[in-house]
Write a protein that holds these residues in place. Structure first.
Motif, mmCIF file in Angstrom:
data_model
loop_
_atom_site.group_PDB
_atom_site.id
_atom_site.type_symbol
_atom_site.label_atom_id
_atom_site.label_comp_id
_atom_site.label_asym_id
_atom_site.label_seq_id
_atom_site.Cartn_x
_atom_site.Cartn_y
_atom_site.Cartn_z
ATOM 1 N N LEU A 51 40.208 44.783 38.123
ATOM 2 C CA LEU A 51 40.431 44.492 36.705
ATOM 3 C C LEU A 51 40.597 45.752 35.852
ATOM 4 N N GLY A 52 40.418 46.910 36.485
ATOM 5 C CA GLY A 52 40.548 48.166 35.741
ATOM 6 C C GLY A 52 39.399 48.426 34.800
ATOM 7 N N LEU A 53 38.212 47.959 35.161
ATOM 8 C CA LEU A 53 37.030 48.150 34.318
ATOM 9 C C LEU A 53 36.206 49.336 34.814
ATOM 10 N N ASP A 54 35.515 50.007 33.891
ATOM 11 C CA ASP A 54 34.787 51.226 34.242
ATOM 12 C C ASP A 54 33.322 51.002 34.576
ATOM 13 N N ASP A 55 32.733 49.888 34.129
ATOM 14 C CA ASP A 55 31.309 49.695 34.359
ATOM 15 C C ASP A 55 30.984 48.209 34.436
ATOM 16 N N PHE A 56 29.764 47.926 34.869
ATOM 17 C CA PHE A 56 29.355 46.538 35.067
ATOM 18 C C PHE A 56 29.078 45.823 33.751
ATOM 19 N N GLU A 57 28.746 46.571 32.707
ATOM 20 C CA GLU A 57 28.584 45.941 31.393
ATOM 21 C C GLU A 57 29.894 45.315 30.948
ATOM 22 N N SER A 58 30.983 46.047 31.155
ATOM 23 C CA SER A 58 32.299 45.524 30.791
ATOM 24 C C SER A 58 32.656 44.310 31.649
ATOM 25 N N TYR A 59 32.252 44.359 32.901
ATOM 26 C CA TYR A 59 32.561 43.228 33.788
ATOM 27 C C TYR A 59 31.777 41.980 33.378
ATOM 28 N N ASN A 60 30.510 42.152 33.030
ATOM 29 C CA ASN A 60 29.698 41.019 32.597
ATOM 30 C C ASN A 60 30.281 40.398 31.329
ATOM 31 N N LEU A 61 30.766 41.236 30.431
ATOM 32 C CA LEU A 61 31.394 40.748 29.201
ATOM 33 C C LEU A 61 32.697 40.014 29.536
ATOM 34 N N TYR A 62 33.437 40.553 30.483
ATOM 35 C CA TYR A 62 34.698 39.912 30.909
ATOM 36 C C TYR A 62 34.412 38.515 31.454
ATOM 37 N N LEU A 63 33.363 38.395 32.270
ATOM 38 C CA LEU A 63 32.987 37.089 32.804
ATOM 39 C C LEU A 63 32.653 36.101 31.694
ATOM 40 N N SER A 64 31.911 36.571 30.716
ATOM 41 C CA SER A 64 31.477 35.708 29.620
ATOM 42 C C SER A 64 32.656 35.223 28.786
ATOM 43 N N ASN A 65 33.711 36.034 28.694
ATOM 44 C CA ASN A 65 34.865 35.700 27.846
ATOM 45 C C ASN A 65 36.005 35.039 28.611
ATOM 46 N N ASP A 66 35.852 34.894 29.914
ATOM 47 C CA ASP A 66 36.936 34.322 30.729
ATOM 48 C C ASP A 66 36.865 32.797 30.683
ATOM 49 N N ALA A 67 37.628 32.209 29.800
ATOM 50 C CA ALA A 67 37.607 30.751 29.632
ATOM 51 C C ALA A 67 38.235 30.020 30.807
ATOM 52 N N THR A 68 39.064 30.701 31.587
ATOM 53 C CA THR A 68 39.747 30.047 32.709
ATOM 54 C C THR A 68 38.810 29.795 33.886
ATOM 55 N N GLY A 69 37.753 30.605 34.019
ATOM 56 C CA GLY A 69 36.834 30.481 35.150
ATOM 57 C C GLY A 69 37.366 31.093 36.429
ATOM 58 N N LYS A 70 38.547 31.683 36.380
ATOM 59 C CA LYS A 70 39.145 32.242 37.598
ATOM 60 C C LYS A 70 38.339 33.429 38.132
ATOM 61 N N GLU A 71 37.891 34.270 37.217
ATOM 62 C CA GLU A 71 37.141 35.443 37.670
ATOM 63 C C GLU A 71 35.792 35.041 38.243
ATOM 64 N N LEU A 72 35.207 33.976 37.713
ATOM 65 C CA LEU A 72 33.924 33.503 38.238
ATOM 66 C C LEU A 72 34.074 33.085 39.692
ATOM 67 N N LYS A 73 35.184 32.455 40.024
ATOM 68 C CA LYS A 73 35.436 32.076 41.419
ATOM 69 C C LYS A 73 35.567 33.311 42.302
ATOM 70 N N LYS A 74 36.232 34.340 41.774
ATOM 71 C CA LYS A 74 36.389 35.578 42.549
ATOM 72 C C LYS A 74 35.039 36.274 42.734
ATOM 73 N N LEU A 75 34.164 36.155 41.738
ATOM 74 C CA LEU A 75 32.818 36.725 41.862
ATOM 75 C C LEU A 75 32.041 36.016 42.957
ATOM 76 N N VAL A 76 32.109 34.690 42.984
ATOM 77 C CA VAL A 76 31.417 33.927 44.026
ATOM 78 C C VAL A 76 31.907 34.355 45.402
ATOM 79 N N GLU A 77 33.203 34.512 45.549
ATOM 80 C CA GLU A 77 33.759 34.947 46.833
ATOM 81 C C GLU A 77 33.254 36.326 47.209
ATOM 82 N N ALA A 78 33.133 37.217 46.215
ATOM 83 C CA ALA A 78 32.674 38.582 46.489
ATOM 84 C C ALA A 78 31.222 38.602 46.941
ATOM 85 N N LEU A 79 30.406 37.701 46.399
ATOM 86 C CA LEU A 79 28.971 37.703 46.709
ATOM 87 C C LEU A 79 28.630 36.907 47.964
ATOM 88 N N ALA A 80 29.505 35.966 48.342
ATOM 89 C CA ALA A 80 29.212 35.112 49.494
ATOM 90 C C ALA A 80 29.197 35.934 50.773
#
Length: 285
Positions: A51-80
């Motif tokens: 996503l071109g983000l520099d830190d995890f704070e920015s990523y957490n904010l991105y997750l919170s603002n992602d209305a599509t839920g697409k990134e949340l699915k990618k996060l689940v895949e990354a953690l599984a």
């Protein structure tokens, strides 16, 4: 982040790790210990880079603002976590070959037996069951009707399972007779020095059907009716209350008289629905 030509992951606090993994748990039920910040940092760092983000704070904010839920699915895949190997916990396959398949076919001789791997990962568990079914069919010396279903929460992992292609390390321990019968060996054409890959024969690939599914909320499980369901080394990733829901969602899709197979460190209890016939093997009542 690049420093002296090397990838450097930004720091991740325990509190921020907890916020990130809790978002994944809400949709998947999969529990990740946020205290293991190194694990979370390594798994999620790839999403920052994508996503071109520099830190995890920015990523957490991105997750919170992602209305599509697409990134949340990618996060689940990354953690599984996807751990698999052929003929893992062999006693289940020995039981299938010796007792389980006989019992099912004796009750429904013209029935199409369905084996379901509820957390299919790379497909090794399901394809191993297919090998056992193929060998059982040979011993019966007659055609039998059977099919394989694999489900997993990760679409990326399912694509690997569908390809049915494995490295030498991933088929380590496979005996020569099965290797010869069930796998096609191919070398990398562009670089002959690389190690060969092994792909399952069409006989097995064509029997298997994969789909994305969520075991906690049952999304993607519609229409599944299994005679044997593998639910191994999955429940440990869920909290107790969610474990019960996962078991219910799986057991409700096993035909009466069918079987549930669990991991050796997992115990299930569903009064009135299951009876234990052997350690880690349960019959649907």
């Amino acid at each position: 982040m690049i420093f002296n030509g090397s990838l450097v992951h930004p720091p991740l606090s325990k509190e921020l790790a907890g916020l990130i993994v809790s978002k994944a748990e809400q949709v998947s039920g999969i529990r990740v210990d946020s205290a293991k910040t190194d694990f979370v940092r390594l798994r999620v760092a790839g999403r920052l880079a994508a996503l071109g983000l520099d830190d995890f704070e920015s990523y957490n904010l991105y997750l919170s603002n992602d209305a599509t839920g697409k990134e949340l699915k990618k996060l689940v895949e990354a953690l599984a976590t996807h751990t698999t190997s052929f003929f893992r916990e062999r006693r289940h396959y020995d039981w299938m070959s010796r007792d389980g398949l006989d019992e099912i076919y004796s009750k429904r001789p013209n029935h199409c037996i369905t084996v379901w791997s509820a957390a299919a990962s790379l497909g090794a568990e399901l394809y191993t069951a297919g090998m056992v079914l193929s060998e059982y069919q040979d011993r019966q010396n007659m055609p039998l009707n059977w099919s394989l279903i694999g489900t997993d929460i990760s679409d990326r992992i399912l694509k690997r399972a569908i390809s049915a292609t494995y490295s030498e390390e991933e088929i380590d321990g496979m005996d020569e007779a099965r290797l010869s019968r069930f796998f096609l060996r191919s070398k990398h054409k562009k670089d002959p020095s690389q190690r060969p890959l092994y792909r399952l024969v069409p006989e097995l690939r064509n029997k298997a059907h994969f789909r994305q599914a969520n075991l906690q909320n049952a999304n993607g499980l519609d229409g599944i009716k299994a005679d044997i369901a593998f639910l191994r080394n999955v429940l440990i990733y869920f909290e107790p209350a969610k474990q019960k829901q996962v078991v219910q969602n799986v057991v409700s899709r096993i035909r009466p008289g069918g079987f549930l197979l669990t991991g050796h460190s997992e115990t299930v209890s569903l009064a009135g629905k299951l009876e234990q016939i052997k350690p880690t093997i349960y019959r649907r009542i």
